[in-house]
Scaffold this active site. Structure first.
Site, mmCIF file in Angstrom:
data_model
loop_
_atom_site.group_PDB
_atom_site.id
_atom_site.type_symbol
_atom_site.label_atom_id
_atom_site.label_comp_id
_atom_site.label_asym_id
_atom_site.label_seq_id
_atom_site.Cartn_x
_atom_site.Cartn_y
_atom_site.Cartn_z
ATOM 1 C CG HIS A 74 -16.152 -82.367 -21.929
ATOM 2 N ND1 HIS A 74 -16.752 -82.231 -23.166
ATOM 3 C CD2 HIS A 74 -16.663 -83.494 -21.393
ATOM 4 C CE1 HIS A 74 -17.586 -83.236 -23.361
ATOM 5 N NE2 HIS A 74 -17.541 -84.018 -22.308
ATOM 6 C CD GLU A 77 -13.525 -86.954 -20.485
ATOM 7 O OE1 GLU A 77 -14.084 -87.906 -21.074
ATOM 8 O OE2 GLU A 77 -14.158 -86.055 -19.894
ATOM 9 C CG HIS A 78 -14.846 -86.391 -25.347
ATOM 10 N ND1 HIS A 78 -15.980 -86.630 -26.087
ATOM 11 C CD2 HIS A 78 -15.271 -86.271 -24.058
ATOM 12 C CE1 HIS A 78 -17.033 -86.651 -25.291
ATOM 13 N NE2 HIS A 78 -16.632 -86.423 -24.056
ATOM 14 C CD GLU A 149 -20.949 -84.783 -24.015
ATOM 15 O OE1 GLU A 149 -20.748 -84.858 -22.786
ATOM 16 O OE2 GLU A 149 -20.049 -84.980 -24.865
#
Length: 452
Positions: A74, A77-78, A149
């Site tokens: 993840h 991906e960012h 987040e």
């Protein structure tokens, strides 16, 4: 070149020489064009091995094992949107396109929509996934962003409920850890680790490109495959994904979570056995289990009618997730009486096991599932996500439809075996009254101090 057809739809499939799969869906008359690149790399892939290049010339194989921090897929991906100057989001916006990306337990996808400049947008997307740019400073900044987040998800009831349920069902399988990782794990991520994971997984043979729009599907698929051969990196060694040995029964039968909520929630889960790498078998198992859950707990089911009329629940959420190395079914609801709702669910499962599934209920659920399947083709985001996911188990969106048409009542009833008590865990999420009382007391003191 292969052309897949069904329901009046056409998807052309080609494979570039470097191994990358290309799907093009023809949508005559559509003004917008869509593209998605999906990588077979997700949050579960924290442990993997690769051939050691230092020993590549030896006759006896040598491998290097990697243990990476949870949340790194993840995080990667960012960071893939970082450019040497600015952000790829800004570049897409300048071309009039909207871009997005998402990471699941098993896949990472990058998408864009556009009306004009499709090829320039596609070149930008491919450049993005193959040419990463990481720095110590940007990684430190991203750690703070993702930490926020994580905090946000910790304050979301359904997210907390799902995490607590998977932690109850699974002992060591990485599916029990959130896609975002933990505050501790993301602090261990470095540019070097990101480059390592990118080099291992972001290879053409481990990726698929799906596009849709007003194209001549066959011509466009061949054109894209040829273009990929001239622009994409060559073939590399495929990473071997590693998974710990997971017991068949849940880690614990129940858990309770306290949060600032006005009403309790309950989530009930059953741990299914991994389906293995037989794509057709995995697909039929998923369809049969989805049908079973909707027959037992869908809005037209007797148990939902009882719960709704009794004021116990306004909705029941059901789901089944299956991949070669894990699978589980869930029933989730917000309810004033979580224990009573749990008992009703278990009673319905027991009744179905004793009496079987009525043919009329099976046919009704199958018709409803077919209706949902047909409307899927009106949503290019969903059809792309489905096709890319199915590709990695050797299936496609049309073979899914054929399997749905052919599924039998016997197959659905056989799936009752997974809903056994020994495979089950449940989680109650209840209001944290102590925290609420503490908040109320401090609020009252503050009001008194102000003279109100």
């Amino acid at each position: 070149m292969t052309v897949l057809r069904g329901l009046g739809e056409e998807i052309a499939f080609a494979r570039a020489e470097n191994g990358m799969a290309v799907f093009v869906m023809a949508k005559p008359g559509y003004r917008k064009k869509f593209a998605q690149v999906t990588v077979a790399y997700g949050a579960n892939d924290v442990a993997f091995s690769l051939p050691d290049p230092e020993f590549s010339g030896h006759s006896v194989g040598h491998i290097r094992r990697f243990e990476t921090p949870p949340g790194i897929a993840h995080f990667l991906e960012h960071k893939m949107f970082d450019r040497p100057r600015g952000s790829a989001f800004e570049d897409f916006s300048a071309l009039g396109a909207s871009a997005n990306a998402f990471t699941s337990n098993d896949l990472t996808s990058y998408t864009f929509w556009t009306v004009d400049e499709f090829q320039r947008c596609l070149d930008l997307l491919l450049d993005l996934v193959w040419k990463p740019h990481f720095s110590e400073e940007s990684v430190r900044k991203e750690q703070g962003i993702i930490e926020q987040e994580i905090v946000m998800y910790e304050d979301e009831p359904y997210s907390r409920l799902t995490r607590a349920l998977l932690e109850s069902l699974y002992h060591v399988h990485p599916v029990r850890i959130d896609v975002t990782g933990t505050k501790e794990s993301i602090r261990k991520i470095t540019p070097e680790l990101l480059y390592t994971c990118h080099a291992a997984f972001y290879q053409p043979s481990n990726m698929v490109l799906f596009t849709a729009g007003d194209f001549k599907a066959k011509d466009e698929a061949l054109r894209l495959a040829e273009r990929l051969d001239s622009t994409a990196p060559g073939k590399g060694s495929q990473p071997v994904k590693e998974r710990p040995e997971e017991p068949s029964e849940p880690r614990q039968p129940s858990a309770t979570v306290k949060m600032h909520v006005s009403r309790p929630f309950v989530s009930i889960g059953w741990k299914d056995q991994p389906g293995g790498h037989d794509g057709k078998k995995l697909l039929r198992r998923e369809i049969a289990t989805d049908l079973l859950l909707n027959i037992l707990f869908g809005k037209s089911s007797p148990v939902f009618a009882r719960l709704y009329e009794g004021g116990l629940a306004d909705d029941l959420g059901v789901s089944y997730e299956a991949w070669p190395d894990y699978a589980f079914a869930t029933v989730t609801a917000e309810t004033v009486e979580p224990k009573k709702l749990l008992d009703e669910v278990l009673k319905e499962v027991d009744t179905a096991r004793r009496r079987g599934i009525p043919t009329s209920d099976f046919e009704r659920a199958k018709d409803a599932a077919w209706g949902r399947y047909v409307t899927l083709f009106d949503d290019l985001d969903l059809i792309a996500e489905s096709q890319c996911q199915l590709y990695f188990i050797g299936e496609d969106v049309f073979s899914y439809g054929e399997a749905l048409k052919d599924i039998t009542l016997q197959e659905v009833e056989e799936r009752l075996s997974v809903l056994e008590p020994r495979f089950m865990a449940h989680v109650f999420l209840i209001p944290d009254t102590s925290a609420l009382n503490s908040y109320t007391s401090s609020y009252t003191r503050e009001e008194q101090r102000r003279g109100r």
